[in-house]
Every structure is written in C-alpha cells, then in structure tokens.
Design a protein around this motif. Sequence first.
Motif, short mmCIF file in Angstrom:
data_model
loop_
_atom_site.label_atom_id
_atom_site.label_comp_id
_atom_site.label_asym_id
_atom_site.label_seq_id
_atom_site.Cartn_x
_atom_site.Cartn_y
_atom_site.Cartn_z
N GLU A 1 0.82 -1.20 0.00
CA GLU A 1 0.00 0.00 0.00
C GLU A 1 0.86 1.26 0.00
N ASP A 2 0.24 2.36 -0.49
CA ASP A 2 0.88 3.67 -0.35
C ASP A 2 0.52 4.23 1.03
N GLU A 3 0.92 5.46 1.31
CA GLU A 3 0.71 6.04 2.64
C GLU A 3 -0.75 6.28 2.99
N THR A 4 -1.64 6.26 2.00
CA THR A 4 -3.07 6.44 2.26
C THR A 4 -3.84 5.12 2.29
N GLY A 5 -3.13 4.01 2.10
CA GLY A 5 -3.78 2.71 2.08
C GLY A 5 -4.20 2.26 0.70
#
Length: 66
Positions: A8-12
Amino acid sequence: MSFRWRYEDETGGSVTGPGVEFATQDEAEEWFGGAWRELGSAGVAQVVLLDGDTEVYGPMSLSAAE
C-alpha cells in the motif's frame, strides 16, 4: 491458505509489489525482513499480511521509527 503481503501507499491505496506466496507466516515474515528496504524504494509505504483473504496484521509502515 497461503500467506502473502498486500502493498500500500501512505493512504492505504494499492501499490504493485512482488506476487509471492508463502506456506507459513514465518516464511512470509522472513522474506519481508530481507525485502522491506527494496519495497520502500519501489514506492511501498506500508504492508498488510494476509492469510488467504483474511488480514493477519497491518498496516505496518516501512518508514524508520522516529
């Protein structure tokens, strides 16, 4: 079931990562121990460990602790 990591990226949001599966949680965690820096360099901000479609734990950040 088989264990795998969701990337995932930092925002999910979903991020593409290696599509590897493991027979045990220990094997998945051992692989991750050697791969997390490379995953972070490839744009993965956090991971979730899955057993089939069930979340085992996470999200776990790849950022260094402050």
